[in-house]
Design an enzyme around this catalytic site. Structure first.
Site, PDB file in Angstrom:
ATOM      1  N   LYS A   1       0.021   3.669  -2.665  1.00 55.99           N
ATOM      2  CA  LYS A   1      -0.846   4.742  -2.584  1.00 55.99           C
ATOM      3  C   LYS A   1      -0.334   5.964  -2.888  1.00 55.99           C
ATOM      4  O   LYS A   1      -1.124   7.145  -3.057  1.00 55.99           O
ATOM      5  CB  LYS A   1      -1.936   4.455  -1.452  1.00 55.99           C
ATOM      6  CG  LYS A   1      -2.706   3.249  -1.639  1.00 55.99           C
ATOM      7  CD  LYS A   1      -3.510   3.319  -0.289  1.00 55.99           C
ATOM      8  CE  LYS A   1      -4.471   2.146  -0.547  1.00 55.99           C
ATOM      9  NZ  LYS A   1      -4.286   0.823  -0.442  1.00 55.99           N
TER      10      LYS A   1
ATOM     11  N   SER B   1      -5.805   3.368   4.470  1.00 58.86           N
ATOM     12  CA  SER B   1      -5.441   2.550   3.594  1.00 58.86           C
ATOM     13  C   SER B   1      -6.656   2.003   2.862  1.00 58.86           C
ATOM     14  O   SER B   1      -6.459   0.857   2.127  1.00 58.86           O
ATOM     15  CB  SER B   1      -4.270   1.435   4.048  1.00 58.86           C
ATOM     16  OG  SER B   1      -3.500   1.085   2.966  1.00 58.86           O
TER      17      SER B   1
ATOM     18  N   SER C   1       0.820  -1.341   0.136  1.00 55.64           N
ATOM     19  CA  SER C   1       0.035  -0.003   0.242  1.00 55.64           C
ATOM     20  C   SER C   1       0.812   1.233  -0.062  1.00 55.64           C
ATOM     21  O   SER C   1       0.358   2.323  -0.052  1.00 55.64           O
ATOM     22  CB  SER C   1      -1.119  -0.022   1.484  1.00 55.64           C
ATOM     23  OG  SER C   1      -1.991  -0.600   0.735  1.00 55.64           O
TER      24      SER C   1
END
Length: 417
Positions: free
Chosen positions: A125, A179, A122
């Site tokens: 991102k 997230s 993640s």
């Protein structure tokens, strides 16, 4: 590189990513008097004993392109440890690669395998944020679609509801604090225009190349594992630097908690979310970052802090949570970085657009005239005037993706956040 060789490599299960640049491009060298002229000898990275990682194999990285290597900082082009001459030994961590850099000057203070490919989870991102924050109005009210909710069951989600209407600012907070993978899909869809999420991913990869992140290739906007998806600790430092240049990102990244509004039409109540970056609560001067985890990537982390007017960022890939969490390993490396003199460095982060200029210099008038005079069929990429290079690249990518998808289905891929 000849297309025939590229296809052969891809058929073996490897995926080449990043832009194709001339092999003659000049190598990037440290600039300015503040960069150490001589780095310490390359050493094995200090490792912290850790429990056995998941039995899932690490993703096979793409081959290193000679053209990309020509654009790397020579001192950082190592799988081992690189630190300034005379610097104390960095703390031991479980991460397979890491970088500590100055967000303002761009100096790289040290690293372990800075350019090594790894799976991002993640922390990807952050690339989505760097790409889309300048393009989208945070006050725009948007409606969540079924496409946005198409995420892996059990993976990280902020709790948006299909058909709900939210300010985009709320979605950004859901992405960076919790997230949210559905938030990532929504933002990529908005930023991707008519092509939706797929267009958003294309924009992410284009922006990564603009930043000089040549080891980065996104396949999903959220960072959920997918064949051919990679990043490097050096690239993450470039991406983080772009993020922290944006005032909206700085505000979101420092937010400790926020309220997700109720959706009365959907009978969904309001609720609160907290920032899952523990550095904010436990490290003096912390200014934000991002966590990540999948079974394949293991723990990944990006964190930044400010001390005495100096802002440093740490990036880690392939870490284990024991005996210390990723943010704790990042905090130890930040302490090490802040303990170095301001002039200490082993290289620097390239500026946006710099590598593209180095890789594609404007031809001289004489070269341009010679190129214009050359027949189309004389190109090694062409036969009979038909460009065969990119179709062969597409075939290579498709073959690689098919091979890796089969491997993923056989072994299973961890649910990420």
């Amino acid at each position: 590189m000849k297309p025939r060789l590229l296809v052969t490599t891809a058929m073996a299960g490897l995926l080449a990513v990043g832009p194709i640049v001339p092999a003659s491009a000049a190598p990037l060298t440290p600039q300015g008097p503040t960069v150490s002229e001589t780095a310490a000898p390359v050493l094995p990275c200090p490792r912290m004993p850790a429990p056995k990682a998941s039995r899932l194999p690490r993703a096979t990285p793409p081959p290193v392109m000679a053209e990309d290597r020509a654009l790397r900082e020579p001192a950082l082009d190592t799988a081992g440890l690189v630190v300034p001459a005379g610097a104390p030994t960095p703390p031991r961590v479980t991460a397979t690669s890491w970088v500590v850099a100055d967000l303002d000057s761009g100096q790289v203070l040290g690293g372990c395998g800075p350019y090594e490919h790894a799976t991002p989870a993640s922390v990807q991102k952050l690339l989505l944020a760097a790409t889309m924050l300048p393009k989208l109005d945070p006050q725009q009210v948007i409606r969540v679609t079924a496409e946005d909710m198409n995420i892996e069951p059990g993976s990280s989600a902020v709790g948006l509801v299909e058909g709900g209407r939210y300010k985009l600012e709320t979605v950004w907070l859901g992405l960076l604090l919790n997230s949210g993978n559905e938030a990532a899909n929504l933002i990529a869809r908005l930023g991707g225009g008519e092509d939706g999420v797929a267009g958003g991913v294309v924009a992410m990869n284009e922006y990564a190349r603009h930043l000089g992140a040549l080891q980065t290739h996104a396949v999903t906007p959220s960072g959920l594992d997918a064949p051919g998806q990679f990043a490097s600790a050096y690239d993450l430092a470039l991406i983080a630097r772009a993020c922290f240049d944006n005032p909206d990102f700085r505000r979101y990244a420092r937010t400790e908690s926020t309220k997700i509004p109720a959706q009365k039409a959907k009978k969904a109540r309001a609720f609160q979310i907290q920032n899952d970056n523990r550095l904010l609560y436990n490290y003096p001067g912390a200014i934000g970052g991002k966590t990540g985890f999948t079974d394949l990537a293991r723990h990944t982390y990006v964190g930044a802090a400010e001390r005495d007017g100096r802002r440093l960022v740490v990036t880690l890939l392939g870490a284990e949570a024991q005996p210390k969490n990723g943010w704790e390993q990042g905090a130890a490396l930040l302490d090490w970085g802040f303990g170095l003199p301001r002039t200490a460095a082993v290289g620097r982060l390239v500026e946006p657009g710099e590598l593209a200029e180095r890789a594609s210099p404007e031809p001289s008038p004489e070269e341009a005239e010679e190129l214009n005079a050359s027949p189309a069929a004389s190109s090694p990429r062409q036969a009979g005037g038909v460009d065969l290079f990119w179709p062969l690249v597409a075939l290579a990518v498709a073959a690689t993706a098919l091979i890796l998808v089969v491997q993923f289905k056989r072994r299973g891929v961890g649910r990420g956040r």
